[in-house]
Design a protein around this motif. Structure first.
Motif, PDB file in Angstrom:
ATOM      1  N   GLN A 123       0.815  -1.214   0.000  1.00 39.65           N
ATOM      2  CA  GLN A 123       0.000   0.000   0.000  1.00 39.65           C
ATOM      3  C   GLN A 123       0.846   1.260   0.000  1.00 39.65           C
ATOM      4  O   GLN A 123       0.525   2.243  -0.666  1.00 39.65           O
ATOM      5  CB  GLN A 123      -0.934  -0.004   1.215  1.00 39.65           C
ATOM      6  CG  GLN A 123      -2.014  -1.080   1.174  1.00 39.65           C
ATOM      7  CD  GLN A 123      -2.779  -1.155   2.477  1.00 39.65           C
ATOM      8  OE1 GLN A 123      -2.476  -0.458   3.454  1.00 39.65           O
ATOM      9  NE2 GLN A 123      -3.782  -2.015   2.529  1.00 39.65           N
ATOM     10  N   ASP A 181       4.035   1.459  -0.927  1.00 41.18           N
ATOM     11  CA  ASP A 181       5.119   1.382  -1.906  1.00 41.18           C
ATOM     12  C   ASP A 181       6.471   1.583  -1.221  1.00 41.18           C
ATOM     13  O   ASP A 181       7.314   2.355  -1.669  1.00 41.18           O
ATOM     14  CB  ASP A 181       4.927   2.403  -3.029  1.00 41.18           C
ATOM     15  CG  ASP A 181       5.872   2.142  -4.208  1.00 41.18           C
ATOM     16  OD1 ASP A 181       6.338   0.997  -4.340  1.00 41.18           O
ATOM     17  OD2 ASP A 181       6.150   3.088  -4.971  1.00 41.18           O
ATOM     18  N   GLN A 240      -4.246   6.725 -19.051  1.00 40.24           N
ATOM     19  CA  GLN A 240      -3.586   6.106 -17.901  1.00 40.24           C
ATOM     20  C   GLN A 240      -4.624   5.736 -16.843  1.00 40.24           C
ATOM     21  O   GLN A 240      -5.503   6.532 -16.520  1.00 40.24           O
ATOM     22  CB  GLN A 240      -2.570   7.076 -17.288  1.00 40.24           C
ATOM     23  CG  GLN A 240      -1.363   7.343 -18.158  1.00 40.24           C
ATOM     24  CD  GLN A 240      -0.395   6.164 -18.208  1.00 40.24           C
ATOM     25  OE1 GLN A 240      -0.505   5.223 -17.434  1.00 40.24           O
ATOM     26  NE2 GLN A 240       0.550   6.219 -19.127  1.00 40.24           N
ATOM     27  N   LEU A 241      -4.498   4.507 -16.306  1.00 42.31           N
ATOM     28  CA  LEU A 241      -5.389   4.057 -15.236  1.00 42.31           C
ATOM     29  C   LEU A 241      -4.563   3.370 -14.151  1.00 42.31           C
ATOM     30  O   LEU A 241      -3.441   2.923 -14.395  1.00 42.31           O
ATOM     31  CB  LEU A 241      -6.443   3.085 -15.776  1.00 42.31           C
ATOM     32  CG  LEU A 241      -7.700   3.676 -16.424  1.00 42.31           C
ATOM     33  CD1 LEU A 241      -8.612   2.550 -16.899  1.00 42.31           C
ATOM     34  CD2 LEU A 241      -8.444   4.582 -15.462  1.00 42.31           C
ATOM     35  N   ASP A 242      -5.159   3.240 -12.972  1.00 44.22           N
ATOM     36  CA  ASP A 242      -4.451   2.618 -11.857  1.00 44.22           C
ATOM     37  C   ASP A 242      -4.551   1.095 -11.868  1.00 44.22           C
ATOM     38  O   ASP A 242      -3.890   0.423 -11.080  1.00 44.22           O
ATOM     39  CB  ASP A 242      -4.997   3.145 -10.526  1.00 44.22           C
ATOM     40  CG  ASP A 242      -6.468   2.808 -10.313  1.00 44.22           C
ATOM     41  OD1 ASP A 242      -7.174   2.556 -11.304  1.00 44.22           O
ATOM     42  OD2 ASP A 242      -6.919   2.822  -9.150  1.00 44.22           O
ATOM     43  N   THR A 243      -5.366   0.519 -12.736  1.00 40.00           N
ATOM     44  CA  THR A 243      -5.575  -0.924 -12.721  1.00 40.00           C
ATOM     45  C   THR A 243      -4.332  -1.680 -13.178  1.00 40.00           C
ATOM     46  O   THR A 243      -3.588  -1.215 -14.037  1.00 40.00           O
ATOM     47  CB  THR A 243      -6.762  -1.315 -13.619  1.00 40.00           C
ATOM     48  OG1 THR A 243      -6.587  -0.734 -14.911  1.00 40.00           O
ATOM     49  CG2 THR A 243      -8.068  -0.826 -13.031  1.00 40.00           C
ATOM     50  N   HIS A 244      -4.140  -2.855 -12.594  1.00 43.77           N
ATOM     51  CA  HIS A 244      -3.014  -3.711 -12.968  1.00 43.77           C
ATOM     52  C   HIS A 244      -3.348  -5.139 -12.582  1.00 43.77           C
ATOM     53  O   HIS A 244      -4.243  -5.393 -11.763  1.00 43.77           O
ATOM     54  CB  HIS A 244      -1.733  -3.262 -12.258  1.00 43.77           C
ATOM     55  CG  HIS A 244      -1.873  -3.191 -10.758  1.00 43.77           C
ATOM     56  ND1 HIS A 244      -1.761  -4.300  -9.952  1.00 43.77           N
ATOM     57  CD2 HIS A 244      -2.146  -2.152  -9.930  1.00 43.77           C
ATOM     58  CE1 HIS A 244      -1.933  -3.948  -8.692  1.00 43.77           C
ATOM     59  NE2 HIS A 244      -2.176  -2.640  -8.642  1.00 43.77           N
ATOM     60  N   MET A 277      -4.657  -6.554  -9.024  1.00 43.82           N
ATOM     61  CA  MET A 277      -5.371  -5.547  -8.236  1.00 43.82           C
ATOM     62  C   MET A 277      -6.730  -6.096  -7.815  1.00 43.82           C
ATOM     63  O   MET A 277      -7.449  -6.701  -8.599  1.00 43.82           O
ATOM     64  CB  MET A 277      -5.558  -4.277  -9.077  1.00 43.82           C
ATOM     65  CG  MET A 277      -6.228  -3.144  -8.342  1.00 43.82           C
ATOM     66  SD  MET A 277      -6.302  -1.657  -9.389  1.00 43.82           S
ATOM     67  CE  MET A 277      -7.097  -0.507  -8.257  1.00 43.82           C
ATOM     68  N   VAL A 304     -13.916   5.091 -10.970  1.00 39.41           N
ATOM     69  CA  VAL A 304     -12.985   6.169 -11.323  1.00 39.41           C
ATOM     70  C   VAL A 304     -13.780   7.305 -11.960  1.00 39.41           C
ATOM     71  O   VAL A 304     -14.489   7.087 -12.953  1.00 39.41           O
ATOM     72  CB  VAL A 304     -11.904   5.679 -12.313  1.00 39.41           C
ATOM     73  CG1 VAL A 304     -10.985   6.831 -12.699  1.00 39.41           C
ATOM     74  CG2 VAL A 304     -11.104   4.529 -11.718  1.00 39.41           C
TER      75      VAL A 304
END
Length: 252
Positions: free
Chosen positions: A22, A24, A123-127, A130, A195
């Motif tokens: 969380q 990093d 750009q997105l935060d998904t990976h 996740m 989002v």
């Protein structure tokens, strides 16, 4: 005799790994504050995890190591749906220009198993890996829509209905009404529910009994997910993609 009581030391180590994910990366004191454990205890766990190569230390901070990549990749490769869906998800991203996603449900949460980025994608935060509350995404809603009522109730009892944006469904009756609509049309919408500024359309990948084992979606900025493209064009592509994956799963 076996016990259902968690092993305390293992639980603490996993809590520490989650905090490092969380944040990093963090130092001993910061991790100690977050997990509510003495710094000496946290330090011992951090050193052990580092020695076993699950963490790396840079200066005064510890970070998750790339060893987790190996574990995650092996876990993902065990999912037959990943290998079969991957080329179709890539094709969906290329044809729509947006993000195409594959999600499964695990422990009552939605897990992004794979994401392909089209040429116009933002750009997105998904990976991959996740985890998100199921009701916050079109992917999750379409999975729940094609599960039993009892299964969905158990998921909600465990995780609740956390609101991520002002448009997230956070009422149980509203959610079940939405799931009825998803079953009726065969796919789900997400209108800025996880989002802000993003919309998504998802369809289920079902087994022979009609139970969702995964879901596939396309997500893009609201400015491009409009009118006929949002209500017809994208849904048609996603439904075709899901159907191809289902057929290939059946005969692979």
């Amino acid at each position: 005799m076996s016990s259902t009581v968690p092993v305390k030391a293992t639980k603490i180590s996993l809590e520490i790994v989650e905090v490092l994910r969380q944040l990093d990366g963090a130092g001993v004191s910061e991790v100690s504050d977050r997990v509510g454990r003495p710094t000496s205890t946290v330090h011992d766990h951090l050193r052990t995890l580092e020695q076993e190569e699950y963490l790396v230390k840079e200066g005064d901070k510890y970070y998750i190591s790339t060893r987790f990549l190996q574990l995650g990749d092996q876990a993902r490769s065990r999912k037959k749906v990943f290998e079969i869906a991957r080329p179709e998800v890539n094709n969906l991203a290329e044809r729509t220009g947006e993000h195409a996603n594959l999600m499964i449900e695990e422990h009552g949460l939605g897990v992004f198993l794979y994401k392909a980025r089209g040429p116009d994608a933002v750009q997105l935060d998904t990976h991959a890996g996740m985890r998100v509350p199921l009701q916050t995404t079109a992917l999750g809603k379409t999975i729940m829509a094609f599960r039993s009522r009892a299964e969905v109730e158990a998921i909600l009892d465990r995780h609740g209905l956390p609101a991520v944006t002002e448009k997230t469904i956070s009422d149980r009756k509203e959610l079940f009404d939405a799931l009825d609509q998803v079953r009726g049309r065969g796919y789900a919408y997400d209108d800025e529910e996880r989002v802000k500024g993003m919309r998504c359309v998802a369809a289920p990948i079902t087994d022979d009994d009609g139970r969702a084992i995964a879901a596939v979606s396309v997500s893009g900025p609201k400015s491009r997910m409009q009118d006929d493209r949002f209500t017809n064009g994208i849904p048609e592509r996603i439904l075709r993609c899901a159907n191809v994956i289902e057929v290939n799963l059946t005969y692979s």
